[in-house]
Design a protein around this motif. Structure first.
Motif, PDB file in Angstrom:
ATOM      1  N   THR A 135      60.202 123.150  32.676  1.00  0.00           N
ATOM      2  CA  THR A 135      61.543 123.324  32.111  1.00  0.00           C
ATOM      3  C   THR A 135      61.832 122.273  31.048  1.00  0.00           C
ATOM      4  OG1 THR A 135      62.322 124.293  34.187  1.00  0.00           O
ATOM      5  CG2 THR A 135      63.999 123.477  32.670  1.00  0.00           C
ATOM      6  N   ILE A 136      61.358 121.051  31.262  1.00  0.00           N
ATOM      7  CA  ILE A 136      61.534 120.001  30.255  1.00  0.00           C
ATOM      8  C   ILE A 136      60.765 120.351  28.980  1.00  0.00           C
ATOM      9  CG2 ILE A 136      61.034 117.587  29.709  1.00  0.00           C
ATOM     10  CD1 ILE A 136      61.580 116.965  32.682  1.00  0.00           C
ATOM     11  N   ILE A 137      59.578 120.892  29.126  1.00  0.00           N
ATOM     12  CA  ILE A 137      58.826 121.332  27.948  1.00  0.00           C
ATOM     13  C   ILE A 137      59.590 122.434  27.217  1.00  0.00           C
ATOM     14  CG2 ILE A 137      56.721 122.513  27.198  1.00  0.00           C
ATOM     15  CD1 ILE A 137      55.257 121.053  29.492  1.00  0.00           C
ATOM     16  N   ARG A 138      60.180 123.344  27.981  1.00  0.00           N
ATOM     17  CA  ARG A 138      60.992 124.410  27.370  1.00  0.00           C
ATOM     18  C   ARG A 138      62.156 123.818  26.590  1.00  0.00           C
ATOM     19  NH1 ARG A 138      63.779 129.350  30.862  1.00  0.00           N
ATOM     20  NH2 ARG A 138      64.688 130.488  29.095  1.00  0.00           N
ATOM     21  N   SER A 139      62.839 122.820  27.163  1.00  0.00           N
ATOM     22  CA  SER A 139      63.950 122.167  26.468  1.00  0.00           C
ATOM     23  C   SER A 139      63.463 121.412  25.245  1.00  0.00           C
ATOM     24  CB  SER A 139      64.672 121.211  27.420  1.00  0.00           C
ATOM     25  OG  SER A 139      65.331 121.911  28.448  1.00  0.00           O
ATOM     26  N   GLY A 140      62.323 120.740  25.380  1.00  0.00           N
ATOM     27  CA  GLY A 140      61.765 120.026  24.242  1.00  0.00           C
ATOM     28  C   GLY A 140      61.465 120.957  23.085  1.00  0.00           C
ATOM     29  N   ASP A 141      60.972 122.134  23.407  1.00  0.00           N
ATOM     30  CA  ASP A 141      60.709 123.149  22.376  1.00  0.00           C
ATOM     31  C   ASP A 141      62.020 123.617  21.747  1.00  0.00           C
ATOM     32  OD1 ASP A 141      59.464 125.163  20.858  1.00  0.00           O
ATOM     33  OD2 ASP A 141      59.574 126.598  22.501  1.00  0.00           O
ATOM     34  N   TRP A 142      63.025 123.876  22.579  1.00  0.00           N
ATOM     35  CA  TRP A 142      64.317 124.387  22.089  1.00  0.00           C
ATOM     36  C   TRP A 142      64.990 123.399  21.141  1.00  0.00           C
ATOM     37  CZ3 TRP A 142      66.908 128.910  22.236  1.00  0.00           C
ATOM     38  CH2 TRP A 142      68.272 128.899  21.917  1.00  0.00           C
ATOM     39  N   PHE A 143      64.976 122.126  21.525  1.00  0.00           N
ATOM     40  CA  PHE A 143      65.694 121.116  20.744  1.00  0.00           C
ATOM     41  C   PHE A 143      64.833 120.469  19.656  1.00  0.00           C
ATOM     42  CE2 PHE A 143      68.321 121.175  24.648  1.00  0.00           C
ATOM     43  CZ  PHE A 143      69.530 121.516  24.059  1.00  0.00           C
ATOM     44  N   GLY A 144      63.589 120.899  19.548  1.00  0.00           N
ATOM     45  CA  GLY A 144      62.757 120.442  18.441  1.00  0.00           C
ATOM     46  C   GLY A 144      62.145 119.075  18.622  1.00  0.00           C
ATOM     47  N   LEU A 163      53.380 126.366  33.124  1.00  0.00           N
ATOM     48  CA  LEU A 163      53.292 127.368  32.066  1.00  0.00           C
ATOM     49  C   LEU A 163      54.427 128.372  32.145  1.00  0.00           C
ATOM     50  CD1 LEU A 163      49.451 127.949  32.296  1.00  0.00           C
ATOM     51  CD2 LEU A 163      50.634 127.245  30.215  1.00  0.00           C
ATOM     52  N   ARG A 164      54.689 128.883  33.348  1.00  0.00           N
ATOM     53  CA  ARG A 164      55.734 129.898  33.488  1.00  0.00           C
ATOM     54  C   ARG A 164      57.121 129.308  33.228  1.00  0.00           C
ATOM     55  NH1 ARG A 164      52.184 131.098  37.565  1.00  0.00           N
ATOM     56  NH2 ARG A 164      53.456 130.198  39.229  1.00  0.00           N
ATOM     57  N   ALA A 165      57.374 128.097  33.734  1.00  0.00           N
ATOM     58  CA  ALA A 165      58.681 127.473  33.521  1.00  0.00           C
ATOM     59  C   ALA A 165      58.901 127.099  32.062  1.00  0.00           C
ATOM     60  CB  ALA A 165      58.823 126.238  34.406  1.00  0.00           C
ATOM     61  N   SER A 166      57.823 126.828  31.338  1.00  0.00           N
ATOM     62  CA  SER A 166      57.950 126.453  29.925  1.00  0.00           C
ATOM     63  C   SER A 166      58.315 127.634  29.038  1.00  0.00           C
ATOM     64  CB  SER A 166      56.643 125.839  29.420  1.00  0.00           C
ATOM     65  OG  SER A 166      55.694 126.836  29.073  1.00  0.00           O
ATOM     66  N   MET A 167      58.144 128.855  29.536  1.00  0.00           N
ATOM     67  CA  MET A 167      58.452 130.066  28.772  1.00  0.00           C
ATOM     68  C   MET A 167      57.763 130.086  27.409  1.00  0.00           C
ATOM     69  SD  MET A 167      60.193 132.112  30.600  1.00  0.00           S
ATOM     70  CE  MET A 167      60.951 133.275  29.455  1.00  0.00           C
ATOM     71  N   GLY A 168      56.554 129.553  27.365  1.00  0.00           N
ATOM     72  CA  GLY A 168      55.789 129.554  26.123  1.00  0.00           C
ATOM     73  C   GLY A 168      55.911 128.281  25.322  1.00  0.00           C
ATOM     74  N   GLY A 169      56.775 127.365  25.767  1.00  0.00           N
ATOM     75  CA  GLY A 169      56.953 126.109  25.035  1.00  0.00           C
ATOM     76  C   GLY A 169      55.667 125.314  24.894  1.00  0.00           C
ATOM     77  N   VAL A 170      54.751 125.462  25.850  1.00  0.00           N
ATOM     78  CA  VAL A 170      53.475 124.732  25.785  1.00  0.00           C
ATOM     79  C   VAL A 170      52.671 125.089  24.546  1.00  0.00           C
ATOM     80  CG1 VAL A 170      53.217 124.375  28.273  1.00  0.00           C
ATOM     81  CG2 VAL A 170      52.385 126.492  27.255  1.00  0.00           C
ATOM     82  N   PHE A 171      52.951 126.243  23.957  1.00  0.00           N
ATOM     83  CA  PHE A 171      52.190 126.673  22.782  1.00  0.00           C
ATOM     84  C   PHE A 171      52.835 126.245  21.463  1.00  0.00           C
ATOM     85  CE2 PHE A 171      51.322 130.124  25.973  1.00  0.00           C
ATOM     86  CZ  PHE A 171      50.018 129.729  26.250  1.00  0.00           C
ATOM     87  N   HIS A 172      54.023 125.683  21.519  1.00  0.00           N
ATOM     88  CA  HIS A 172      54.800 125.484  20.296  1.00  0.00           C
ATOM     89  C   HIS A 172      54.941 124.042  19.831  1.00  0.00           C
ATOM     90  CE1 HIS A 172      56.891 129.464  21.551  1.00  0.00           C
ATOM     91  NE2 HIS A 172      55.755 129.678  20.946  1.00  0.00           N
TER      92      HIS A 172
END
Length: 266
Positions: A135-144, A163-172
């Motif tokens: 989830t933190i990775i997802r937030s990091g992706d969202w906020f740049g 991976l699932r909690a990141s919602m794809g953020g791991v790739f970005h």
């Protein structure tokens, strides 16, 4: 050309749910159409795609499947029982990808970060829960965020729950796994980043009064213990989120999201 999944291949893919096999074989699994689409968009190397041909798919999932077939080095057809035997989720989404691992080159990453004039790198110290970490990775992706560092005690970015909690953020965004987090923080500090530690310490500045440095390195620690003393000693600033209600604390993912949002709109 697609082929039916054999028992040997089923066993081969299933063992990638264990970290030691992911590490030795340099490949890992992703589950679900969304993650598959995100990995394709990021041009990750897709070693294999495994899907259940009996499933009815949406127009978007059909598009992702066509793209995956074009990119995958191997294509397998599997039953629902086989999909559940490979995957970690209780209800299979009907598709699994096998990806080649990609380790972040630390020297290239530090060189890139040293050149930026403004940005926020997020470092996690012993954030052990995979759901929180993802989830933190997802937030990091969202906020740049410019990058994310996973320190000692954090799960791997290839962990299924991450991976699932990141919602794809791991790739970005760049994600570096850093067993010696203190050394990495010192290197970035030497290149102009100021280390900001999220803390409940009475000495910490409250979020509403804090002036974020142009090059910020935000460290979030373990929910129960906070950051380790060796990292706390490196801090240029301590920062806390003020409490208005009766809750005992925010979990690491919630705290990181609040802090990143404040940094972004500063």
């Amino acid at each position: 050309m697609a082929e039916c999944l054999s028992k040997a291949k089923l066993s081969d893919f299933s063992r990638l749910n264990r970290k030691k096999h992911r590490n030795t074989e340099n490949r890992y699994l992703i589950e679900g159409w969304h993650l598959l689409g995100e990995c394709l968009e990021a041009k990750a190397r897709l070693l294999a795609v495994i899907y259940d041909p009996s499933r009815s798919l949406s127009v978007e999932d059909e598009r992702v499947l066509r793209a995956a077939k074009d990119r995958a080095e191997e294509i397998y057809l599997a039953s629902d029982d086989q999909m559940r035997a490979i995957g970690e989720t209780v209800t299979s989404a009907g598709v699994i990808g096998v990806l080649a691992s990609k380790e972040e080159d630390w020297e290239l990453l530090t060189e890139k970060l040293s050149r930026i004039e403004s940005g926020c790198v997020l470092a996690l110290d012993d954030v052990s829960d995979p759901g929180n970490c993802g989830t933190i990775i997802r937030s990091g992706d969202w906020f740049g965020s410019a990058a994310i560092l996973l320190g000692e005690g954090c799960p791997s970015k290839e962990n299924g729950k991450v991976l699932r909690a990141s919602m794809g953020g791991v790739f970005h965004l760049p994600i570096a796994e850093c067993p010696s987090l203190e050394n990495r923080l010192l290197e970035l500090q030497a290149s102009g980043f100021r280390i900001i530690v999220a803390s409940l310490d009475a000495r910490a500045a409250e979020l509403g009064d804090f002036a974020w440095p142009e090059k910020s390195l935000l460290v979030v620690g373990n929910e129960a213990r906070g950051v380790r003393p060796s990292i706390l000693e490196l801090a240029d600033s301590l920062l806390t989120i003020p409490k208005f209600g009766r809750g005992e604390s925010l979990n690491a993912a919630m705290a990181a999201s609040v802090l990143l949002a404040n940094w972004r709109i500063r």
